[in-house]
Scaffold this motif. Structure first.
Motif, mmCIF file in Angstrom:
data_model
loop_
_atom_site.group_PDB
_atom_site.id
_atom_site.type_symbol
_atom_site.label_atom_id
_atom_site.label_comp_id
_atom_site.label_asym_id
_atom_site.label_seq_id
_atom_site.Cartn_x
_atom_site.Cartn_y
_atom_site.Cartn_z
ATOM 1 N N MET A 94 3.396 -4.945 -11.202
ATOM 2 C CA MET A 94 3.732 -5.235 -9.797
ATOM 3 C C MET A 94 2.466 -5.343 -8.939
ATOM 4 S SD MET A 94 7.154 -2.881 -9.270
ATOM 5 C CE MET A 94 7.553 -3.442 -7.599
ATOM 6 N N THR A 95 1.495 -4.507 -9.234
ATOM 7 C CA THR A 95 0.244 -4.555 -8.474
ATOM 8 C C THR A 95 -0.458 -5.895 -8.683
ATOM 9 O OG1 THR A 95 0.015 -2.167 -8.702
ATOM 10 C CG2 THR A 95 -1.961 -3.384 -8.069
ATOM 11 N N ARG A 96 -0.441 -6.385 -9.915
ATOM 12 C CA ARG A 96 -1.060 -7.686 -10.173
ATOM 13 C C ARG A 96 -0.270 -8.807 -9.499
ATOM 14 N NH1 ARG A 96 -3.223 -8.643 -16.061
ATOM 15 N NH2 ARG A 96 -4.526 -10.071 -14.856
ATOM 16 N N CYS A 97 1.032 -8.679 -9.492
ATOM 17 C CA CYS A 97 1.865 -9.664 -8.775
ATOM 18 C C CYS A 97 1.572 -9.624 -7.273
ATOM 19 C CB CYS A 97 3.344 -9.378 -8.994
ATOM 20 S SG CYS A 97 3.943 -9.736 -10.647
ATOM 21 N N ALA A 98 1.355 -8.432 -6.747
ATOM 22 C CA ALA A 98 1.081 -8.295 -5.306
ATOM 23 C C ALA A 98 -0.212 -9.020 -4.937
ATOM 24 C CB ALA A 98 0.995 -6.814 -4.919
ATOM 25 N N LEU A 99 -1.199 -8.947 -5.832
ATOM 26 C CA LEU A 99 -2.463 -9.651 -5.577
ATOM 27 C C LEU A 99 -2.244 -11.158 -5.599
ATOM 28 C CD1 LEU A 99 -4.957 -7.469 -7.683
ATOM 29 C CD2 LEU A 99 -4.422 -7.309 -5.246
ATOM 30 N N HIS A 138 5.481 -14.450 -0.930
ATOM 31 C CA HIS A 138 5.867 -13.091 -1.322
ATOM 32 C C HIS A 138 7.220 -13.051 -2.014
ATOM 33 C CE1 HIS A 138 2.789 -12.797 1.814
ATOM 34 N NE2 HIS A 138 2.363 -11.781 1.097
ATOM 35 N N PRO A 139 7.297 -12.245 -3.045
ATOM 36 C CA PRO A 139 8.544 -12.172 -3.810
ATOM 37 C C PRO A 139 9.574 -11.273 -3.116
ATOM 38 C CG PRO A 139 6.997 -10.598 -4.701
ATOM 39 C CD PRO A 139 6.278 -11.325 -3.593
ATOM 40 N N GLU A 140 10.819 -11.418 -3.536
ATOM 41 C CA GLU A 140 11.815 -10.378 -3.305
ATOM 42 C C GLU A 140 11.946 -9.716 -4.651
ATOM 43 O OE1 GLU A 140 15.486 -11.701 -1.413
ATOM 44 O OE2 GLU A 140 14.451 -13.531 -0.879
ATOM 45 N N TRP A 141 11.719 -8.431 -4.694
ATOM 46 C CA TRP A 141 11.762 -7.805 -6.014
ATOM 47 C C TRP A 141 12.313 -6.409 -5.979
ATOM 48 C CZ3 TRP A 141 5.855 -7.441 -7.667
ATOM 49 C CH2 TRP A 141 5.109 -6.956 -6.592
ATOM 50 N N PHE A 142 12.833 -6.031 -7.146
ATOM 51 C CA PHE A 142 13.493 -4.745 -7.319
ATOM 52 C C PHE A 142 12.887 -4.088 -8.550
ATOM 53 C CE2 PHE A 142 16.685 -2.308 -9.652
ATOM 54 C CZ PHE A 142 17.104 -1.413 -8.678
ATOM 55 N N ASN A 143 12.662 -2.797 -8.463
ATOM 56 C CA ASN A 143 12.145 -2.062 -9.622
ATOM 57 C C ASN A 143 12.930 -0.778 -9.814
ATOM 58 O OD1 ASN A 143 9.811 0.494 -9.830
ATOM 59 N ND2 ASN A 143 10.173 -0.791 -11.624
ATOM 60 N N VAL A 144 13.286 -0.515 -11.035
ATOM 61 C CA VAL A 144 13.749 0.815 -11.409
ATOM 62 C C VAL A 144 13.131 1.136 -12.765
ATOM 63 C CG1 VAL A 144 15.930 -0.077 -12.362
ATOM 64 C CG2 VAL A 144 15.708 2.349 -11.814
ATOM 65 N N TYR A 145 12.391 2.225 -12.784
ATOM 66 C CA TYR A 145 11.652 2.687 -13.956
ATOM 67 C C TYR A 145 10.836 1.560 -14.615
ATOM 68 C CZ TYR A 145 10.195 5.576 -17.811
ATOM 69 O OH TYR A 145 9.418 6.248 -18.712
ATOM 70 N N ASN A 146 11.263 1.085 -15.802
ATOM 71 C CA ASN A 146 10.447 0.089 -16.520
ATOM 72 C C ASN A 146 10.901 -1.350 -16.281
ATOM 73 O OD1 ASN A 146 12.841 0.284 -17.918
ATOM 74 N ND2 ASN A 146 11.897 -0.038 -19.922
ATOM 75 N N ARG A 147 11.820 -1.549 -15.357
ATOM 76 C CA ARG A 147 12.372 -2.883 -15.123
ATOM 77 C C ARG A 147 11.922 -3.437 -13.781
ATOM 78 N NH1 ARG A 147 18.359 -2.844 -13.980
ATOM 79 N NH2 ARG A 147 18.189 -4.332 -12.288
ATOM 80 N N VAL A 148 11.540 -4.704 -13.772
ATOM 81 C CA VAL A 148 11.159 -5.383 -12.526
ATOM 82 C C VAL A 148 11.929 -6.700 -12.467
ATOM 83 C CG1 VAL A 148 9.279 -6.363 -11.160
ATOM 84 C CG2 VAL A 148 8.820 -4.392 -12.652
ATOM 85 N N GLY A 196 4.713 3.266 -15.326
ATOM 86 C CA GLY A 196 3.298 2.983 -15.086
ATOM 87 C C GLY A 196 2.939 1.539 -15.404
ATOM 88 N N GLU A 197 3.450 1.067 -16.531
ATOM 89 C CA GLU A 197 3.189 -0.340 -16.895
ATOM 90 C C GLU A 197 3.887 -1.298 -15.942
ATOM 91 O OE1 GLU A 197 3.675 -1.757 -20.798
ATOM 92 O OE2 GLU A 197 2.075 -0.515 -21.614
ATOM 93 N N ALA A 198 5.104 -0.949 -15.554
ATOM 94 C CA ALA A 198 5.851 -1.809 -14.627
ATOM 95 C C ALA A 198 5.110 -1.895 -13.287
ATOM 96 C CB ALA A 198 7.266 -1.268 -14.418
ATOM 97 N N ALA A 229 0.847 -1.203 0.000
ATOM 98 C CA ALA A 229 0.000 0.000 0.000
ATOM 99 C C ALA A 229 0.879 1.248 0.000
ATOM 100 C CB ALA A 229 -0.921 -0.017 1.216
ATOM 101 N N PHE A 230 1.926 1.214 0.810
ATOM 102 C CA PHE A 230 2.893 2.318 0.844
ATOM 103 C C PHE A 230 3.559 2.487 -0.527
ATOM 104 C CE2 PHE A 230 7.512 3.113 1.391
ATOM 105 C CZ PHE A 230 7.473 4.435 1.821
ATOM 106 N N MET A 231 3.953 1.377 -1.128
ATOM 107 C CA MET A 231 4.605 1.447 -2.448
ATOM 108 C C MET A 231 3.665 2.051 -3.490
ATOM 109 S SD MET A 231 6.739 -2.167 -2.490
ATOM 110 C CE MET A 231 7.591 -1.891 -4.051
ATOM 111 N N THR A 232 2.394 1.723 -3.379
ATOM 112 C CA THR A 232 1.426 2.274 -4.324
ATOM 113 C C THR A 232 1.342 3.789 -4.185
ATOM 114 O OG1 THR A 232 0.174 0.216 -4.212
ATOM 115 C CG2 THR A 232 -0.970 2.124 -5.122
ATOM 116 N N ARG A 233 1.363 4.266 -2.950
ATOM 117 C CA ARG A 233 1.320 5.719 -2.748
ATOM 118 C C ARG A 233 2.613 6.367 -3.258
ATOM 119 N NH1 ARG A 233 -1.149 7.713 2.746
ATOM 120 N NH2 ARG A 233 -1.510 9.532 1.408
ATOM 121 N N CYS A 234 3.722 5.686 -3.053
ATOM 122 C CA CYS A 234 5.000 6.193 -3.591
ATOM 123 C C CYS A 234 4.979 6.235 -5.116
ATOM 124 C CB CYS A 234 6.161 5.308 -3.137
ATOM 125 S SG CYS A 234 6.574 5.440 -1.394
#
Lengths: 99, 99
Positions: free
Chosen positions: B46-51, B59-69, B40-42, A44-49
């Motif tokens: 991530m939101t769908r993965c969170a669900l 739960h995953p360990e994941w890293f995001n920067v701009y368009n990369r996950v 935005g697409e990335a 939820a925090f990440m979504t706000r970020c």
């Protein structure tokens, strides 16, 4: 270029206002780690970020595992820190008033 | 314990079905990197993965920067890979049919 690279003195001053953030990558970035009750709260925090990121058109490098979120901010265009990083850090800090 | 630790032979078999994932951490995890058009697409991904993560309670360990996950999956309770990691990888793969 929208933002200029900050020098060490300017960074020091801005960090006194963002005392929960630390310099990273030899002064080219700032970072902060956040802990939440569980994954749901962390995401939820990440979504706000993410909304802040889109609004500022500035994007974090971040890592999440379960209830932990590690955020790194820097400005690629200046190969270091700009005012935008501190603006974003301030907006993120506002999401977690408990700290 | 809900899931048992998979042995190397079982992992090899499961990886043939998840060919876009790679072994990581000396066989204790699997990882895959995703690229999107923009942040935005990335983050939508991530939101769908969170669900999925909440649904599977994994739960995953994941890293995001701009368009990369970058996603890393492993099962802490078995200090390695379990069937749950591959179940989650499969569900995540289904989100990106273009690959």
């Amino acid at each position: 270029m929208k933002y200029e690279k900050l020098d060490a003195a300017a960074i020091d001053t801005l960090l006194t206002e963002r005392r929960l953030w630390e310099l990273a990558r030899d002064g080219a970035a700032i970072s902060r780690s956040f802990k939440f009750r569980d994954f749901g709260e962390a995401f939820a925090f990440m979504t706000r970020c993410a909304l802040i990121a889109e609004k500022l058109d500035h994007h974090p490098e971040w890592f999440n595992v379960y209830n932990r979120v590690d955020i790194v901010l820097s400005t690629h265009a200046v190969s270091g820190l700009s005012a935008l990083d501190f603006k974003m850090a301030e907006a993120i800090d506002r999401l977690t008033p408990a700290d």
